[in-house]
Structures are given as C-alpha cells and as structure tokens.
Design an enzyme around this catalytic site. Structure first.
Site, PDB file in Angstrom:
ATOM      1  N   SER A 107     -21.340  58.475   0.897  1.00 61.70           N
ATOM      2  CA  SER A 107     -19.750  58.256   1.306  1.00 61.70           C
ATOM      3  C   SER A 107     -19.721  56.621   1.504  1.00 61.70           C
ATOM      4  CB  SER A 107     -19.255  59.148   2.410  1.00 61.70           C
ATOM      5  OG  SER A 107     -18.135  58.539   2.751  1.00 61.70           O
ATOM      6  N   TYR A 130     -19.337  62.651  10.543  1.00 64.18           N
ATOM      7  CA  TYR A 130     -19.325  62.501   9.123  1.00 64.18           C
ATOM      8  C   TYR A 130     -20.350  60.985   8.763  1.00 64.18           C
ATOM      9  CZ  TYR A 130     -17.962  62.527   4.073  1.00 64.18           C
ATOM     10  OH  TYR A 130     -17.882  62.312   2.829  1.00 64.18           O
TER      11      TYR A 130
END
Ligand SMILES: NC(=O)c1ccc[n+]([C@@H]2O[C@H](COP(=O)([O-])OP(=O)(O)OC[C@H]3O[C@@H](n4cnc5c(N)ncnc54)[C@H](O)[C@@H]3O)[C@@H](O)[C@H]2O)c1
Length: 202
Positions: free
Chosen positions: A147, A160
């Site tokens: 990501s 995350y």
C-alpha cells in the site's frame, strides 16, 4: 493484452480474490494466459459472490475455496487440497486484506492485532505453506499487495500502516532468503482504488 507477458500453463492462487483488486488481478492473469486461477475467501457468502463474478466475466478455469488466511491449519489443508484438485501453485498473490480506520489512541489492542493478523501474519502463513513446493521445483513467484501506507503514515490507519510497512520488509526478506531457489517475491503498493475497502472514504 500484449502477450510478451505470458502466464501460459501457470496456476495462480490469489487470496481474497472474490472481488476488488484480487478479482481484477485474476482477470489480468487469465488475459495473460494463466491456466488456472485459485482463490479463497473468508466465508461462503464471499465465495459465492466471487464465483458469480468469475462466471459473469466468462472465466471458467477457476476454483474457489472458503479459507481464513489467518488460520494456519486451514491454510495448510487448503494447500493440500489445491495440489489434489488443481495442481502445483506457480504464483501466489497475498491480496486478502482489511483496514480499520480508528484513531490510534482509541483503538483497542484486539482491533490492532486483527489488522496485523490479516495484513502481515497471513502473508507469512500462506507464503510459508507454499514455499516448500516452490523450493523443490526451484521456481516460484510471490506477489504481496502492499500500500502507499507501506511508505507513509496517515491519521487513523496505524495498524494498517504498521502491517503494510512490515509486509514490504517481509517481501524483501523473502527475496533475500529464497532468491537462491529461483523464487521471486515482489510487492505492489497501489494508491486508492475504488473497492469495498475504500467505500467508506468515498
Ligand atoms: N482499495 C485500495 O485503495 C487499496 C490500496 C492499497 C492497497 N490495497 C490492498 O489491496 C488488497 C485488496 O484490497 P481491496 O481494496 O480489493 O479490498 P476488498 O475489501 O475489496 O477485498 C479484500 C478481500 O479479502 C478478503 N478477506 C479479508 N479478510 C480475509 C481473511 N481473513 N481470509 C480470507 N480472505 C479475507 C475479503 O473478504 C475480500 O474478498 C488488500 O490487501 C488491501 O489492503 C487496497
């Protein structure tokens, strides 16, 4: 697609590929000639939704399974089942992922842990289950879906970012540990893509 990039004869397992990014990776792999797509999802509802998406896309060479990627015993059992029902796993894409957008000081430890389990521990579990056959064949590809948060911090995404940052380093470590077996590991860090995961932001 320009088929300089051919996956002819290759079986690819993409975790959590019922819809979203994983499903679209599967479609691209099929367009590149992949022999079989294998995907898993967390429950029967997601699996059925996935199978319907593949049918609608005209993809027939697909096998779907229910398997929680954080459940080590279930992942090992699934690898054996894939060997029996489909064959060798040439390509693994660690795509299944979750996000929880909660300010860090309000986040409970179990919420933080859940994100780490799905986004970081599961790629370890699934890769470890597939590596032995790749080592034996001296060939294999692992792709981890990272990501922007593998590089950047942002408000509300502490777990995350910690997981995806860790996944970037797990990718590098797989390269350095298994390169000698002709196993290549890469990571892709997409920007924002319109999928159920980013629906709350839109
Ligand atoms: N959408 C984005 O903007 C974006 C950006 C960067 C990275 N990513 C990453 O890309 C990957 C796919 O994201 P997406 O947006 O398609 O998400 P999504 O929520 O649309 O799909 C994720 C899939 O993973 C499955 N899954 C979740 N937990 C699981 C578990 N424990 N076991 C098995 N399957 C499980 C879900 O059911 C779903 O099918 C994720 O790793 C995500 O973090 C997404």
């Amino acid at each position: 697609m320009n088929n300089l990039f051919s996956l002819e004869g290759k079986n690819a397992w993409i975790t959590g590929a019922s819809y979203g990014i994983g499903f679209n990776i599967a479609k691209a792999f099929v367009a590149a000639g992949a022999q079989n797509i294998i995907f898993n999802d967390i429950n029967n509802e997601a699996l059925e939704r996935g199978l319907a998406n593949y049918r609608e896309a005209g993809i027939e060479n697909v096998r779907g399974y229910v398997c929680d990627v954080t459940d080590e015993a279930a992942v090992k059992a699934l690898v054996e089942r894939i060997h029996e029902e489909v064959g060798q796993i040439d390509i693994l894409v660690n795509n299944a992922g979750i996000i929880k957008r909660i300010p860090m000081h309000e986040m409970e430890r179990k919420e933080f842990q859940q994100v780490i389990d799905v986004d970081l521990v599961a790629p370890f579990i699934v890769s470890s289950a597939v590596l032995p056959e790749m080592m034996e064949r001296r060939e294999g590809k692992i792709i981890n879906i990272c990501s922007m948060m593998s590089e950047l911090g942002r408000e509300t995404v502490s777990a995350y970012a910690a997981a995806k940052g860790g996944l970037k380093m797990l990718t590098r470590n797989i390269c350095s540990e298994y390169g000698e077996y002709n196993i290549q590991c890469n990571a892709i860090g997409p920007g924002y893509i319109a999928t159920p995961q980013t629906a709350p932001l839109r």
